[in-house]
Design a protein around this motif. Structure first.
Motif, PDB file in Angstrom:
ATOM      1  N   ALA A 288     108.229  27.589  38.216  1.00 10.13           N
ATOM      2  CA  ALA A 288     108.156  27.015  39.557  1.00 10.13           C
ATOM      3  C   ALA A 288     109.085  25.811  39.700  1.00 10.13           C
ATOM      4  O   ALA A 288     109.730  25.637  40.744  1.00 10.13           O
ATOM      5  N   ILE A 289     109.171  24.989  38.674  1.00  9.75           N
ATOM      6  CA  ILE A 289     110.056  23.819  38.728  1.00  9.75           C
ATOM      7  C   ILE A 289     111.506  24.253  38.872  1.00  9.75           C
ATOM      8  O   ILE A 289     112.243  23.765  39.744  1.00  9.75           O
ATOM      9  N   PHE A 290     111.945  25.183  38.035  1.00  5.18           N
ATOM     10  CA  PHE A 290     113.349  25.586  38.067  1.00  5.18           C
ATOM     11  C   PHE A 290     113.699  26.401  39.308  1.00  5.18           C
ATOM     12  O   PHE A 290     114.810  26.281  39.829  1.00  5.18           O
ATOM     13  N   VAL A 291     112.775  27.194  39.795  1.00  5.60           N
ATOM     14  CA  VAL A 291     113.036  27.909  41.053  1.00  5.60           C
ATOM     15  C   VAL A 291     113.102  26.916  42.213  1.00  5.60           C
ATOM     16  O   VAL A 291     113.956  27.036  43.091  1.00  5.60           O
ATOM     17  N   GLY A 292     112.229  25.943  42.211  1.00  6.67           N
ATOM     18  CA  GLY A 292     112.289  24.906  43.243  1.00  6.67           C
ATOM     19  C   GLY A 292     113.602  24.143  43.218  1.00  6.67           C
ATOM     20  O   GLY A 292     114.202  23.865  44.264  1.00  6.67           O
ATOM     21  N   ARG A 293     114.072  23.823  42.032  1.00  9.43           N
ATOM     22  CA  ARG A 293     115.358  23.123  41.904  1.00  9.43           C
ATOM     23  C   ARG A 293     116.520  24.021  42.322  1.00  9.43           C
ATOM     24  O   ARG A 293     117.506  23.557  42.877  1.00  9.43           O
ATOM     25  N   LEU A 294     116.402  25.318  42.069  1.00  5.48           N
ATOM     26  CA  LEU A 294     117.444  26.267  42.460  1.00  5.48           C
ATOM     27  C   LEU A 294     117.635  26.267  43.975  1.00  5.48           C
ATOM     28  O   LEU A 294     118.742  26.452  44.471  1.00  5.48           O
ATOM     29  N   PHE A 295     116.554  26.013  44.706  1.00  4.25           N
ATOM     30  CA  PHE A 295     116.624  25.963  46.164  1.00  4.25           C
ATOM     31  C   PHE A 295     116.619  24.520  46.681  1.00  4.25           C
ATOM     32  O   PHE A 295     116.106  24.239  47.758  1.00  4.25           O
ATOM     33  N   ASN A 296     117.168  23.614  45.862  1.00  8.85           N
ATOM     34  CA  ASN A 296     117.435  22.212  46.230  1.00  8.85           C
ATOM     35  C   ASN A 296     116.184  21.385  46.489  1.00  8.85           C
ATOM     36  O   ASN A 296     116.210  20.461  47.296  1.00  8.85           O
TER      37      ASN A 296
ATOM     38  N   THR B  36     120.724  33.778  38.666  1.00  7.17           N
ATOM     39  CA  THR B  36     119.941  32.728  38.017  1.00  7.17           C
ATOM     40  C   THR B  36     118.454  33.043  38.096  1.00  7.17           C
ATOM     41  O   THR B  36     117.711  32.829  37.124  1.00  7.17           O
ATOM     42  N   MET B  37     117.993  33.570  39.236  1.00  8.66           N
ATOM     43  CA  MET B  37     116.592  33.955  39.365  1.00  8.66           C
ATOM     44  C   MET B  37     116.237  35.067  38.376  1.00  8.66           C
ATOM     45  O   MET B  37     115.155  35.056  37.786  1.00  8.66           O
TER      46      MET B  37
ATOM     47  N   ALA C  59     117.619  35.534  35.483  1.00  9.91           N
ATOM     48  CA  ALA C  59     117.530  34.872  34.178  1.00  9.91           C
ATOM     49  C   ALA C  59     116.218  34.101  34.047  1.00  9.91           C
ATOM     50  O   ALA C  59     115.583  34.119  32.975  1.00  9.91           O
ATOM     51  N   TYR C  60     115.773  33.446  35.120  1.00 12.42           N
ATOM     52  CA  TYR C  60     114.503  32.716  35.087  1.00 12.42           C
ATOM     53  C   TYR C  60     113.326  33.665  34.866  1.00 12.42           C
ATOM     54  O   TYR C  60     112.405  33.361  34.111  1.00 12.42           O
ATOM     55  N   VAL C  61     113.340  34.808  35.531  1.00  6.56           N
ATOM     56  CA  VAL C  61     112.253  35.775  35.374  1.00  6.56           C
ATOM     57  C   VAL C  61     112.232  36.325  33.939  1.00  6.56           C
ATOM     58  O   VAL C  61     111.162  36.501  33.350  1.00  6.56           O
ATOM     59  N   ALA C  62     113.412  36.581  33.380  1.00  2.97           N
ATOM     60  CA  ALA C  62     113.482  37.048  31.997  1.00  2.97           C
ATOM     61  C   ALA C  62     112.945  35.982  31.042  1.00  2.97           C
ATOM     62  O   ALA C  62     112.193  36.296  30.107  1.00  2.97           O
ATOM     63  N   ALA C  63     113.311  34.726  31.264  1.00  5.63           N
ATOM     64  CA  ALA C  63     112.806  33.640  30.423  1.00  5.63           C
ATOM     65  C   ALA C  63     111.286  33.492  30.588  1.00  5.63           C
ATOM     66  O   ALA C  63     110.571  33.251  29.609  1.00  5.63           O
ATOM     67  N   TYR C  64     110.794  33.649  31.799  1.00  6.83           N
ATOM     68  CA  TYR C  64     109.354  33.572  32.060  1.00  6.83           C
ATOM     69  C   TYR C  64     108.607  34.657  31.287  1.00  6.83           C
ATOM     70  O   TYR C  64     107.587  34.387  30.654  1.00  6.83           O
ATOM     71  N   ALA C  65     109.136  35.865  31.321  1.00  6.85           N
ATOM     72  CA  ALA C  65     108.499  36.971  30.597  1.00  6.85           C
ATOM     73  C   ALA C  65     108.531  36.724  29.094  1.00  6.85           C
ATOM     74  O   ALA C  65     107.575  37.051  28.383  1.00  6.85           O
ATOM     75  N   PHE C  66     109.608  36.148  28.604  1.00  6.45           N
ATOM     76  CA  PHE C  66     109.729  35.869  27.172  1.00  6.45           C
ATOM     77  C   PHE C  66     108.778  34.759  26.740  1.00  6.45           C
ATOM     78  O   PHE C  66     108.157  34.832  25.686  1.00  6.45           O
TER      79      PHE C  66
END
Length: 147
Positions: free
Chosen positions: A101-109, A76-77, A79-86
């Motif tokens: 930052a929001i989605f990474v924070g949510r990924l870690f609860n 998932t991380m 995928a998030y980095v790829a979306a960030y670059a896009f």
């Protein structure tokens, strides 16, 4: 093949070779820095290569398997980095950094409200630090007229 430190060290050496190959020919069309754009990937490749040699030489320690759910979070991380670059150029630095930052924070609860506040604050603070204080041009994206 059992995973151990030697396998990681050899993989790090291959990655360092790739960074060297990629970064060696980097040239800016104009330069205002004495070092140029190739310094960062080459220095990073050197550090990774030193660590890779250390692991390959000393290695042999077995690697414990990832805990339950860790592989999903890793993918998932990625995928998030790829979306960030896009999204970086199109949406702009502030929004793409805040979303990341929001989605990474949510990924870690993390709690939604804390992730949103932290993500927006991170996007704004880093934009003004780099773009305004350090004079590093960052894309404004869809917020261009407001900044």
């Amino acid at each position: 093949m059992a995973l151990n430190d030697r396998v990681l060290g050899i993989g790090a050496l291959f990655f360092a070779a790739f960074l060297t190959w990629f970064g060696y020919d980097l040239e800016a069309p104009f330069t205002y820095e004495p070092v140029g754009p190739k310094a960062f990937p080459l220095m990073l490749a050197l550090i990774i290569a030193i660590c890779g040699v250390r692991l390959a030489y000393k290695g042999g320690n077995t690697v414990e398997p990832n805990p339950e759910g860790a592989n999903f979070r890793i993918m998932t991380m990625v995928a998030y980095v790829a979306a960030y670059a896009f999204l970086f150029q199109w949406v702009g630095f502030i929004l793409s950094t805040a979303l990341m930052a929001i989605f990474v924070g949510r990924l870690f609860n993390g709690a939604w409200i804390k992730c949103i506040i932290g993500g927006v604050a991170m996007g704004l603070l880093f934009f003004f630090l780099f773009d305004k204080a350090l004079d590093v041009v960052l894309p404004t994206g869809i917020l261009g007229d407001l900044l």
